[in-house]
Each structure stands twice: as C-alpha cells, then as structure tokens.
Design a protein around this motif. Structure first.
Motif, PDB file in Angstrom:
ATOM      1  N   UNK A  39       4.544  -2.475  -9.611  1.00 24.30           N
ATOM      2  CA  UNK A  39       4.033  -1.343  -9.305  1.00 24.30           C
ATOM      3  C   UNK A  39       4.873  -1.336  -7.785  1.00 24.30           C
ATOM      4  N   UNK A  40       5.277  -0.603  -7.022  1.00 24.19           N
ATOM      5  CA  UNK A  40       5.756  -0.738  -5.520  1.00 24.19           C
ATOM      6  C   UNK A  40       4.406  -0.944  -4.529  1.00 24.19           C
ATOM      7  N   UNK A  41       4.693  -0.564  -3.026  1.00 20.36           N
ATOM      8  CA  UNK A  41       3.741  -1.814  -2.862  1.00 20.36           C
ATOM      9  C   UNK A  41       2.498  -1.342  -2.099  1.00 20.36           C
ATOM     10  N   UNK A  42       2.478  -0.186  -2.285  1.00 24.73           N
ATOM     11  CA  UNK A  42       1.147   0.701  -1.663  1.00 24.73           C
ATOM     12  C   UNK A  42      -0.089  -0.627  -1.927  1.00 24.73           C
ATOM     13  N   UNK A  43      -1.077  -0.142  -0.731  1.00 27.29           N
ATOM     14  CA  UNK A  43      -1.532  -0.815  -0.779  1.00 27.29           C
ATOM     15  C   UNK A  43      -2.114  -2.118  -1.214  1.00 27.29           C
ATOM     16  N   UNK A  44      -0.846  -2.795  -1.408  1.00 26.53           N
ATOM     17  CA  UNK A  44      -0.769  -4.797  -1.937  1.00 26.53           C
ATOM     18  C   UNK A  44      -1.009  -5.461  -0.776  1.00 26.53           C
ATOM     19  N   UNK A  45      -0.415  -5.481   0.234  1.00 24.85           N
ATOM     20  CA  UNK A  45      -0.482  -6.475   1.340  1.00 24.85           C
ATOM     21  C   UNK A  45      -1.599  -5.489   2.551  1.00 24.85           C
ATOM     22  N   UNK A  46      -2.193  -6.502   2.967  1.00 26.09           N
ATOM     23  CA  UNK A  46      -2.544  -6.140   4.745  1.00 26.09           C
ATOM     24  C   UNK A  46      -1.695  -5.531   5.491  1.00 26.09           C
ATOM     25  N   UNK A  47      -2.063  -4.798   6.447  1.00 21.35           N
ATOM     26  CA  UNK A  47      -1.397  -3.943   7.247  1.00 21.35           C
ATOM     27  C   UNK A  47      -0.741  -4.939   7.642  1.00 21.35           C
ATOM     28  N   UNK A  48      -0.982  -6.171   8.287  1.00 20.14           N
ATOM     29  CA  UNK A  48       0.277  -6.699   9.393  1.00 20.14           C
ATOM     30  C   UNK A  48       1.035  -7.331   8.398  1.00 20.14           C
ATOM     31  N   UNK A  49       1.349  -8.114   7.023  1.00 22.29           N
ATOM     32  CA  UNK A  49       2.085  -8.602   6.519  1.00 22.29           C
ATOM     33  C   UNK A  49       2.507  -7.376   6.321  1.00 22.29           C
ATOM     34  N   UNK A  50       2.206  -6.006   5.572  1.00 28.40           N
ATOM     35  CA  UNK A  50       2.800  -5.271   5.579  1.00 28.40           C
ATOM     36  C   UNK A  50       4.483  -4.817   6.298  1.00 28.40           C
ATOM     37  N   UNK A  51       3.317  -4.726   7.196  1.00 29.81           N
ATOM     38  CA  UNK A  51       4.666  -4.954   8.295  1.00 29.81           C
ATOM     39  C   UNK A  51       5.997  -5.682   8.515  1.00 29.81           C
ATOM     40  N   UNK A  52       5.305  -6.688   8.265  1.00 31.43           N
ATOM     41  CA  UNK A  52       6.444  -7.953   8.439  1.00 31.43           C
ATOM     42  C   UNK A  52       7.357  -7.559   7.447  1.00 31.43           C
TER      43      UNK A  52
END
Length: 268
Positions: A103-116
C-alpha cells in the motif's frame, strides 16, 4: 511480487531512523566481516563486489525496486530463525501469521512519525506480522520503500541520530493486526517495544514493533535498544520484547540486503 488477500494461520483471515550507538557501529562491522549481526540495526554498505560510486548508485536504485520484483516469501519468509536473538543469546523462531497488502502510507503511521518521514516520501509500504514459537508475543515488521535519493536518506538518518528520535514513544510505528489470529488485538495501545532504522545506502526504512499476544495494553513502552540494555527492569525488557522487535527487524533487513545482491528477477 504478489500481495493478494492477506493470509492467516489456522483458518484465519487469509491474508529501514538510524540510531548510531556503539552497539550499532559494532554490529555493522560484524556484518561486513561476515560474523553476523549481534544486535542493532545495520546501516553499512551493501555486501557487493563493486564498491565504486557507480556501483553504489546502481545498488541504491536496484534496492528501491525490490518491493515489486521480489516474491513476498523472500522479503517476509514464512519462518524466520533467530539464532542468539533472544535475551541472553537464546534462540528465537518467528512464524508469519499475516502479510498486509502492499500500500501507500495513508493511515500507516501516527501523524508525528509520518511528518518526520515526509522528506523522503513514500513509494510503497510492505508489512507482515509474526509470532514467536510459544505464541506469547506478536511483532509487526515493515519495509518502507521511499522516494528519497541518497542525500535525502543520509539527512533523515542524521536527524534521527542527532535528535534521538529512535527513543521517542510518540514516534513508534503502528502494528498490523491480523484478524482471527493471535495478533487480532494488536493495536496502538498494545505496542511495547520498537525499532526503526533508516538505511543510507538504499531508499528503505526498516522497522518493527512488538507486543503481547493476549492484547494487554502497555503503559510503559520502550525502544528496543533501551529494552535490551543489561539491568533494565521494565515489562518490555523483562519479557524480551525489545529482542523480539530488534531480532526480527535485523533478519528481515539481512534478507533484503541478500536479495539485492541476487534478486529473483531484475526490477521492472
């Protein structure tokens, strides 16, 4: 590479943050010397014959295409042997109980980790969940194939090192729960230990997150590096959950490195 319906066991649903510490540096040296990885994530060179700049660039590019050119069983083997991976050097064996559809990363990480992770982008995300031989623990291991070039991956790795991001509980990866298996209740509150490794010689982030198979919530999660320190008395440390996350992540990373030297087929 085919990720069809997720696969399960027993009739269930069928379905790389570099922490450069002395332990990690020593572990990387051991790999290069062919002595195996004792612990900590590897961020060294790919084990290939050509060490020139051109060869490194070619390898970096080839590694980025493995997500669609290598069978899932090569990236996430049905059974993973972890000799010496447990507490005190005990052996471990992990059995795969589910593979998420790529998949892509949509919804796969918590918001802060996604930002990093955003500066390197997300090309594709592959995940699988394993359990130990006693089915007491569950561990999700992930391979995030990024869109980042070599400088971008080095910059991200450097940030994780300088800011100690690998120890922050607000940067834990999310698990992959597998319905009708011992990992059915493996959610955000069940995360006990984790590791994240940004590879600087390939566009991949390897991570793993572990917890108990009985679905208990965890009040004091701890990074695998800290949980594996001698004398640590947290629940995650005493249960060996740091070893579960680190050991499985290390071996999946080793398999990825081995695959890039002799892929089943050239990347499409």
């Amino acid at each position: 590479m085919t990720f069809a319906e997720p696969e399960g066991i027993g009739g269930g649903a069928r379905a790389w943050v570099v922490r450069v510490s002395p332990r990690v540096a020593a572990a990387a040296a051991c790999v290069v010397l062919g002595l195996g990885l004792i612990g900590g994530a590897v961020t060294g060179s790919w084990l290939i014959g050509d060490s020139g700049d051109g060869g490194a660039r070619d390898t970096f590019t080839a590694a980025g295409g493995l997500w669609h050119s290598v069978p899932v069983d090569d990236l996430f083997p049905p059974t993973v042997d972890g000799q010496g991976a447990g507490p005190g050097g005990a052996d471990r064996t992990w059995t795969r109980i589910g593979v998420a559809k790529d998949s892509d990363c949509t919804g796969a990480f918590d918001p802060l980790l996604r930002q990093v992770l955003a500066p390197v982008g997300c090309e594709r995300l592959l995940r699988a969940t394993y359990t130990d031989a006693t089915q007491s623990y569950v561990t999700t291991v992930g391979l995030l194939f990024t869109k980042g070039d070599a400088p971008a991956m080095r910059a991200l790795a450097s940030r994780f090192t300088k800011e100690n991001l690998g120890d922050r509980t607000d940067l834990m990866p999310l698990p992959y729960a597998v319905k009708n298996t011992v990992a059915a209740d493996f959610g955000k509150q069940q995360r006990a230990s984790w590791t994240v490794s940004v590879l600087t010689d390939a566009p991949v982030v390897v991570y793993a997150v572990s917890g108990w198979a009985d679905g208990r919530t965890v009040d004091q999660p701890e990074s695998a590096e800290r949980a594996m320190e001698s004398g640590d008395t947290t629940p995650a440390a005493q249960s060996g959950l740091g070893n579960e996350a680190q050991g499985l992540a290390d071996r999946v990373e080793r398999g990825l490195r081995k695959t890039v030297t002799s892929p089943t087929e050239p990347p499409a």
